[in-house]
Enzyme design. Structure first.
Site, PDB file in Angstrom:
ATOM      1  N   GLY A 111       0.859  -1.173   0.000  1.00 37.57           N
ATOM      2  CA  GLY A 111       0.000   0.000   0.000  1.00 37.57           C
ATOM      3  C   GLY A 111       0.898   1.227   0.000  1.00 37.57           C
ATOM      4  CB  CYS A 112       1.744   3.595  -1.816  1.00 34.76           C
ATOM      5  SG  CYS A 112       2.472   2.079  -2.353  1.00 34.76           S
ATOM      6  CB  ALA A 113       1.363   8.074   0.981  1.00 36.22           C
ATOM      7  NE  ARG A 128      -2.474   6.928   1.655  1.00 34.39           N
ATOM      8  CZ  ARG A 128      -3.754   6.620   1.478  1.00 34.39           C
ATOM      9  NH1 ARG A 128      -4.663   7.107   2.311  1.00 34.39           N
ATOM     10  NH2 ARG A 128      -4.137   5.852   0.498  1.00 34.39           N
ATOM     11  CG  ASN A 167      -2.090   3.857  -2.847  1.00 36.55           C
ATOM     12  OD1 ASN A 167      -1.858   2.724  -2.446  1.00 36.55           O
ATOM     13  ND2 ASN A 167      -3.022   4.632  -2.327  1.00 36.55           N
TER      14      ASN A 167
END
Lengths: 501, 365
Positions: free
Chosen positions: B12-14, B41, B209
């Site tokens: 997952g990501c920002a 995040r 993301n």
């Protein structure tokens, strides 16, 4: 009895307390198993004629009948099994080649059952097909290498003719002759309603079915029966049949007894003459000859029809497919060794060819390694039994699947494997008018539509679970598959990891 | 434990991005700050930035950023490079020692020009030549990883939280007209800097993301065209897809978006503009294997612009805001407000709807 006697394979068990003597079983059995004893006022059976097609069982109004496997067996022997010995007796009796129908029934590996499908958990969401659109439409055919633009800078449609399918399944080739008029009508009507295709097989196209042309693939096989210009133009695509999974390297033989009336006219051969398809096409002894036939057919149809080349899955299939992908063909259909047939020599059916799963995996990978996967679409058949088999085939790299056994099952076939007798009690693999009329095309097509709709739902559920909302994103997506109980070599060929990896 | 590239690691990501349509430059400070409110995040296992316009004095040279395992791999790599390129400048990328970032590899940059004779003997254009060399270096030179290869742009990434990664690379000392940033939440420990994002090829960079469900379908298709997915990440494969569609096929950015986040067939069928309808039917039939499904929000950086795109179901958050010449994109509105408290027109683009921002014509970038 005598040295030639072979004990019947099945027993007909009749519960006399339930039997009302209505004689439906007697009327329904084309094999004449059942007879009525006027003196005793009871029904009797001659189980030696029974093929276990379950017609009498299904029609008996009081469920008085069942067919069971006979327990009269030869002495057990793991090497010389019952069947093996009986086949020797048969051949010693007749001196002939053994014939069989439908697909290889032997317990050889079914790789579909050793492959498991993925689902999303936590890191990405599964998609609910009841709430979100879920797409199963596919286009079969060659894709150009480059886009083109007109002078105005707008994209030009430079696609060669494509087959559009509402879902990645088609009914594969079964000729008019090997199956009945009503069976063909059922397939044609279902294909039209479903937005998919059925395939004429090599028996030509009955004039009544030209109206289903937009959902028809016309076949050109080694006997060239029923092939003429209007026929080629009648379908949406043309299939050159080079081989069949159930009998690679073998032609076909439809006995003269089935070449009657419309069948004779449609095949364009005299009534009563045997329809013999040679093992090879006598104008194709090599890959460059195939290219000439591909382009002859394209010329004849003004380059408006995609050409499919159908081959049996044999040892060298990856190299063969690579040759076909460069032959001008638009689609390659590969038929695995478990594929069905109306009749084949038993030894060929049971011992020649390779599993479709392995053939598909190696062909798809080879075409990608050579950078020519986009030249052709891949259609696979040869025992696709369920929606999950379809999903696994697509994830291994197929564009679509061919089904035939599943389709005849939907029309009532009970897989008794005696199509070669021409006495199909379900009205499918027969030309006897009294038997043909038992298959109502209205009902036959409805059941085919039901089956495909059910599979479509299941395909969507499986895709949604993986977080995929369009079938394109599943194609060749081998990361979605894991093997279970497979060795390293098998996993390598399939191009998948083992479960737990 | 297997390294990134030997195994596929979902994460997952920002993401965040900022661009000046007037081509005005800003330091990396703004984008570093944007990542702070989105701290949760990421999980400290990867952060990075792409910056455009930062090497104006070398604008005509390819800027290669490398991670090297050791001195020997750098020397090997230089031998390899010198066969195909003129190395105009070679230097260590300056960093700041901070406790949050440890175990750094040797981080180096070269400004290079491909040798004309090599390009012509390969019978391809200069960009294609460089793209092929990038693939080759990463496969053939052991211990070397080339992670940035564009002109007048550069990628900076590391294992750590993005705001720390920015400080480590002293991004407050660089000035660019367009910045993107990424904070990563991988689901295991990659422990390798190359696995951080953005991912770039030539001038193209992607921060992303999501976790795409079409990964292997896309990968196995794009690898037919000479791309090699060595990292097994979504970002890598999406970058190659964009490069293939835009640079090699010649699609516009809008058309490329219609391939990777194609409208549903039902939407296409309901279009009243026949020309538009036919275009979409064509694109989906022509490039079915490049449809990307599953959640993604990406910012695609290129020379002179940015494109933001969501998957067609919009399964990941992404918002866009504007203020005068500035356009901001981020996973969360909070990140945009940190960059510019007076931002106007904040909106969430719908799934599959590309937002393309370009520096106005005439600005020298």
């Amino acid at each position: 009895m005598s040295i030639e006697f072979i004990y019947p394979e099945f027993e007909v068990i009749r519960d006399q307390s339930r039997c009302i003597g209505c004689r439906v079983c007697q009327r329904q059995c084309a094999n004449e198993v059942h007879s009525y004893d006027d003196d005793l006022k009871i029904l009797k059976s001659d189980e030696s004629k029974c093929v276990n097609c379950q017609r009498c069982v299904s029609m008996c109004p009081t469920r008085a009948l069942k067919i069971v496997k006979s327990d009269c067996t030869l002495r057990e022997n793991a090497n010389w099994q019952n069947n093996t010995i009986k086949e020797i007796y048969k051949q010693a009796n007749s001196g002939g080649v053994l014939l069989s129908s439908m697909g290889n029934p032997n317990p050889l590996p079914v790789y579909w059952d050793r492959i498991l499908i993925n689902a999303s958990q936590v890191t990405n969401p599964p998609i609910d097909p009841l709430r979100e659109p879920m797409e199963t439409r596919v286009f079969l055919g060659k894709k150009p290498d480059k886009i083109e633009r007109g002078k105005d800078g707008k994209l030009k449609c430079n696609l060669s003719p494509q087959l559009e399918l509402s879902m990645p399944v088609m009914f594969s080739a079964m000729s008019y002759g090997s199956i009945s008029y009503n069976a063909h009508e059922s397939l044609a009507r279902a294909a039209k309603e479903l937005g998919i295709f059925y395939n004429t097989g090599e028996g030509g196209l009955h004039e009544d079915f030209y109206c289903y042309g937009d959902n028809t693939i016309v076949q050109v096989a080694s006997g060239r029966f029923g092939v003429h210009e209007d026929y080629l133009k009648a379908g949406k695509g043309i299939e050159i049949k080079m081989g069949q999974g159930a009998k690679p390297g073998i032609g076909g033989h439809l006995p003269g007894t089935k070449i009657v009336g419309d069948v004779s006219r449609t095949r364009m051969i005299p009534e009563g003459s045997d329809a013999i398809s040679p093992a090879p096409h006598h104008d194709i002894y090599s890959i460059e000859d195939l290219r000439q036939l591909v382009f002859s057919l394209k010329e004849a149809t003004e380059y408006k029809k995609p050409v499919i080349v159908k081959v049996a899955a044999v040892h060298n299939i990856a190299a063969i497919a690579s040759g076909i992908a460069r032959s001008g063909a638009d689609i390659i259909a590969i038929d695995g060794f478990r594929g069905g047939t109306g009749a084949a020599p038993t030894r060929i059916r049971d011992n020649v060819g390779i599993p479709i799963e392995l053939a598909l995996a190696s062909v798809d990978q080879r075409l990608r390694d050579e950078g020519i996967r986009n030249n052709v679409s891949l259609v696979v058949g040869g025992s696709i039994r369920s929606a999950s088999d379809v999903v696994k085939a697509i994830a291994l790299g197929a564009d679509a699947c061919y089904i035939a056994t599943a389709a005849v099952l939907a029309m009532g076939c009970h897989l008794c494997r005696t199509c070669q007798s021409g006495k199909c009690n379900w009205g499918i693999a027969t030309q006897r008018p009294d038997l043909v009329k038992r298959l109502n095309p209205e009902i036959g097509s409805k059941r085919l539509v039901n089956l495909m709709n059910a599979w479509r739902h299941e395909i969507k559920e499986l895709m949604g679970g993986m977080g995929i909302n369009s079938i394109e994103a599943l194609k060749g997506n081998r990361l979605m598959l894991r093997g279970v109980g497979l060795n390293d070599r098998e996993l390598k060929i399939l191009g998948i990891s083992h479960a737990g990896e | 434990m297997q390294l990134e590239g030997q195994v596929r690691i979902p994460s997952g990501c920002a993401i965040a991005a900022a661009i000046s349509r007037d081509g005005k430059t800003m330091t990396g400070e703004k984008i570093m700050n944007a990542m702070k409110p989105m701290h949760d995040r990421s999980n400290g296992l990867g952060g990075g930035f792409a910056a455009y316009g930062i090497y104006p004095e070398y604008r005509d040279l390819y800027a290669f950023h490398f991670f090297f395992k050791d001195r020997a791999s750098r020397k090997d790599c230089e031998v390899f490079l010198k066969e195909y390129f003129e190395i105009v400048k070679s230097e260590i990328i300056p960093t700041r020692k901070i406790p949050e970032i440890t175990d750094e590899p040797i981080i180096w940059r070269y400004f290079v020009a491909p040798l004309k004779s090599m390009v012509s003997s390969a019978q391809v254009d200069e960009n294609e030549f460089v793209a092929r060399m990038v693939m080759r270096v990463n496969i053939e030179v052991s211990g070397a990883y080339l992670f940035s290869s564009g002109k007048n742009m550069g990628t900076f990434k590391a294992v750590g939280f993005p705001e720390d990664v920015g400080r480590f690379y002293r991004l407050d000392e660089y000035e660019g007209y367009s910045w993107t940033a990424h904070g990563r939440y991988p689901t295991n420990t990659p422990g390798w800097w190359g696995g951080a994002h953005p991912f770039t090829l030539l001038d193209y960079s992607i921060v992303h993301n999501g976790e795409i469900s079409s990964y292997d379908a896309n990968r196995r298709f794009i690898e037919m065209f000479g791309y090699k997915c060595t990292l097994q990440t979504d970002t890598e494969v999406i970058t190659y897809i964009m490069d293939y569609l835009i640079r090699r096929q010649g699609l516009t950015m809008n058309e490329a978006s219609s391939v990777i986040a194609a409208p549903f067939w039902s939407t296409i069928e309901n279009k009243t503009d026949t020309e538009d309808k036919e275009k979409h039917i064509y694109l989906r039939t022509m490039f079915p294997n490049l449809l990307v499904t599953g959640p993604f929000s990406i910012v695609f950086g290129f020379r002179g612009g940015l494109m933001a795109l969501n998957d067609r179901l919009k399964l990941r958050s992404m918002v866009v805001g504007e203020h005068d010449d500035m356009v901001y994109i981020a996973s969360e509105e909070a990140a945009i407000r940190v960059m510019d408290n007076n931002v106007k027109n904040i909106w969430a683009p719908s799934g599959g709807e590309p937002v393309i921002v370009k520096v106005r014509e005439g600005v020298n970038i």
